[in-house]
Design a protein around this motif. Structure first.
Motif, PDB file in Angstrom:
ATOM      1  N   MET A   1       0.787  -1.358  -0.139  1.00 36.41           N
ATOM      2  CA  MET A   1      -0.072  -0.092  -0.048  1.00 36.41           C
ATOM      3  C   MET A   1       0.745   1.470   0.013  1.00 36.41           C
ATOM      4  O   MET A   1       0.444   2.369  -0.409  1.00 36.41           O
ATOM      5  N   ARG A   5       0.455   4.731  -2.538  1.00 35.07           N
ATOM      6  CA  ARG A   5       0.244   5.974  -2.045  1.00 35.07           C
ATOM      7  C   ARG A   5       1.354   6.582  -2.924  1.00 35.07           C
ATOM      8  O   ARG A   5       1.151   7.862  -3.180  1.00 35.07           O
ATOM      9  N   ALA A 123      -9.585   1.352  -2.386  1.00 35.55           N
ATOM     10  CA  ALA A 123      -8.525   1.424  -1.144  1.00 35.55           C
ATOM     11  C   ALA A 123      -9.580   2.034  -0.013  1.00 35.55           C
ATOM     12  O   ALA A 123      -9.170   1.651   0.982  1.00 35.55           O
ATOM     13  N   PRO A 203      -7.259  -2.050   2.187  1.00 34.14           N
ATOM     14  CA  PRO A 203      -5.884  -1.937   2.865  1.00 34.14           C
ATOM     15  C   PRO A 203      -5.975  -3.030   4.231  1.00 34.14           C
ATOM     16  O   PRO A 203      -7.035  -2.954   4.707  1.00 34.14           O
ATOM     17  N   ARG A 205      -5.820  -3.701   8.137  1.00 30.12           N
ATOM     18  CA  ARG A 205      -5.615  -2.895   9.324  1.00 30.12           C
ATOM     19  C   ARG A 205      -4.770  -3.793  10.254  1.00 30.12           C
ATOM     20  O   ARG A 205      -5.226  -4.768  10.475  1.00 30.12           O
ATOM     21  N   GLY A 226       3.057  -0.640   4.963  1.00 25.30           N
ATOM     22  CA  GLY A 226       1.617   0.240   4.473  1.00 25.30           C
ATOM     23  C   GLY A 226       0.307  -0.113   5.123  1.00 25.30           C
ATOM     24  O   GLY A 226      -0.565   0.299   4.574  1.00 25.30           O
ATOM     25  N   TRP A 227       0.324  -0.906   6.375  1.00 20.18           N
ATOM     26  CA  TRP A 227      -0.769  -1.138   6.834  1.00 20.18           C
ATOM     27  C   TRP A 227      -1.398   0.131   7.824  1.00 20.18           C
ATOM     28  O   TRP A 227      -0.483   0.871   8.253  1.00 20.18           O
ATOM     29  N   HIS A 228      -2.570   0.088   7.916  1.00 22.60           N
ATOM     30  CA  HIS A 228      -3.354   1.088   8.886  1.00 22.60           C
ATOM     31  C   HIS A 228      -3.363   0.565  10.232  1.00 22.60           C
ATOM     32  O   HIS A 228      -4.064  -0.275  10.523  1.00 22.60           O
ATOM     33  N   ARG A 268     -10.006  -7.934   6.608  1.00 22.68           N
ATOM     34  CA  ARG A 268      -8.577  -7.678   6.423  1.00 22.68           C
ATOM     35  C   ARG A 268      -7.731  -7.052   7.649  1.00 22.68           C
ATOM     36  O   ARG A 268      -6.927  -6.290   7.595  1.00 22.68           O
TER      37      ARG A 268
END
Length: 375
Positions: A1, A5, A123, A203, A205, A226-228, A268
């Motif tokens: 991710m 971005r 996304a 995405p 989490r 790139g994870w939330h 996810r």
């Protein structure tokens, strides 16, 4: 991710400055390649590139072709044969295959939906989508080359104009959402079409439950891929923000039983429990097993995890049905000792679970993939 971005940000910056740019998309692979279809590169008017398709060895050749596309405005598919051992500039990819790359001009004045914006829309959703990119079209459909269609649970959106092609790509997108990305050849009344239809998943989490020093390493590692990252701890919100600035979200969670109410958990989501308080860990794991989170990892010793499992079974927690989502001690066997090494092992394991991969070394024989996690 993170890569997406960077690419999307670079494209948005060029558009804001009024500059057209070229978008190069890897649409097809014959043999072996460094990247899979769906990898992208943005090429600015000065030849600067953002993103990688070949690991750096073919980007100059792509930029060379992109300059011509920016002048002509016509989409172009180029074949770069890495098997030859060298490219136009003599660098050589050496991966033993041929990649097909669609290069198209993107004009900021053109209102046509753009591929990167469609992917950004996907996304921002909690649901999987499929993006179709037409890279070869013949006959009456020749004008569809370089056009896109996004298929999702609500509706379809994109620049594909022909009704029969839209229907065919939307139907293919529904299959791809379930089965994975594919390169398709469609025989339609207006002509033959070849398209890359790629699955665009929401995405990841990462929800980290705890507030100790090891949480900082987990947050940093999750953010790096790139994870939330969400940190849920017992401290006040301001303290959590100050202690873990690399996180994207913070939740003050006093009562473990409030997980479902306070923390957004999706199919996810990778949840990691590391409070170092046995009673709280047990309550958190029980709540997480009732959530849709695809991965629930518990950091601690093997004996501690065995005790936790026994207690959960005794309390009637849904262990049997959710056991394949529960990992303890969390992490791959990397010989990890330090918080940073443990974080690497945990994030790698969670990534493998979410990607339905075995986490075995790539140098060995190819094996069948494990069953995919719920989407």
């Amino acid at each position: 991710m993170n890569e997406f971005r960077r690419i999307h940000t670079a494209a948005a910056q060029l558009e804001a400055e009024g500059h057209p740019y070229a978008l190069a998309t890897l649409v097809k692979v014959e043999g072996s390649s460094y990247r899979r279809p769906g990898a992208r590169v943005v090429v600015g008017p000065d030849g600067a590139t953002t993103g990688i398709i070949s690991g750096g060895c073919l980007e100059r050749e792509i930029a060379h072709h992109a300059a011509g596309v920016l002048r002509s405005g016509q989409p172009l598919v180029v074949q770069l044969a890495a098997a030859r051992g060298e490219d136009l500039f003599g660098t050589g990819a050496g991966c033993g295959g041929t990649v097909h790359v669609l290069i198209q001009r993107v004009d900021p004045r053109d209102p046509t939906p753009r591929a990167l914006d469609l992917l950004a829309q996907a996304a921002g959703s909690d649901h999987p989508h499929a993006l179709a990119t037409v890279f070869r079209a013949e006959g009456a459909l020749a004008g569809e080359t370089g056009r896109h269609l996004l298929t999702g649970p609500a509706a379809t959106r994109g620049s594909v104009a022909d009704p029969a092609l839209r229907d065919a790509l939307a139907h293919a997108g529904e299959r791809v959402i379930e089965e994975g990305s594919a390169v398709l050849t469609l025989a339609l009344p207006g002509g033959e079409v070849e398209a890359l239809v790629e699955r665009a998943l929401p995405p990841v989490r990462m929800a980290v439950f705890g507030g100790g020093p090891d949480v900082e390493a987990l947050v940093a590692q999750g953010a790096a891929v790139g994870w939330h990252v969400v940190v849920a701890g017992t401290r006040p919100l301001a303290e959590l923000r100050a202690a873990f600035p690399a996180a994207a979200e913070w939740v003050s969670l006093v009562h473990a039983e409030q997980v479902a109410e306070r923390v957004r958990l999706t199919p996810r989501t990778a949840a990691v429990v590391t409070t170092h308080n046995y009673v709280r860990d047990r309550a958190l794991v029980e709540a997480l097993l009732r959530s849709p989170a695809a991965y629930v990892g518990v950091i601690g010793s093997r004996q501690r995890f065995r005790d936790l499992l026994a207690d959960l079974r005794g309390s009637g927690a849904p262990i049997s049905s959710a056991r394949r989502r529960l990992f303890g001690p969390a992490g791959l066997d990397l010989g990890a000792e330090t918080p940073e090494e443990i974080a690497l092992a945990v994030v790698a394991e969670a990534h493998a679970v979410l990607a339905a991969r075995s986490a075995r070394p790539l140098r060995g024989p190819r094996r069948r993939r494990p069953a995919a996690v719920p989407r």
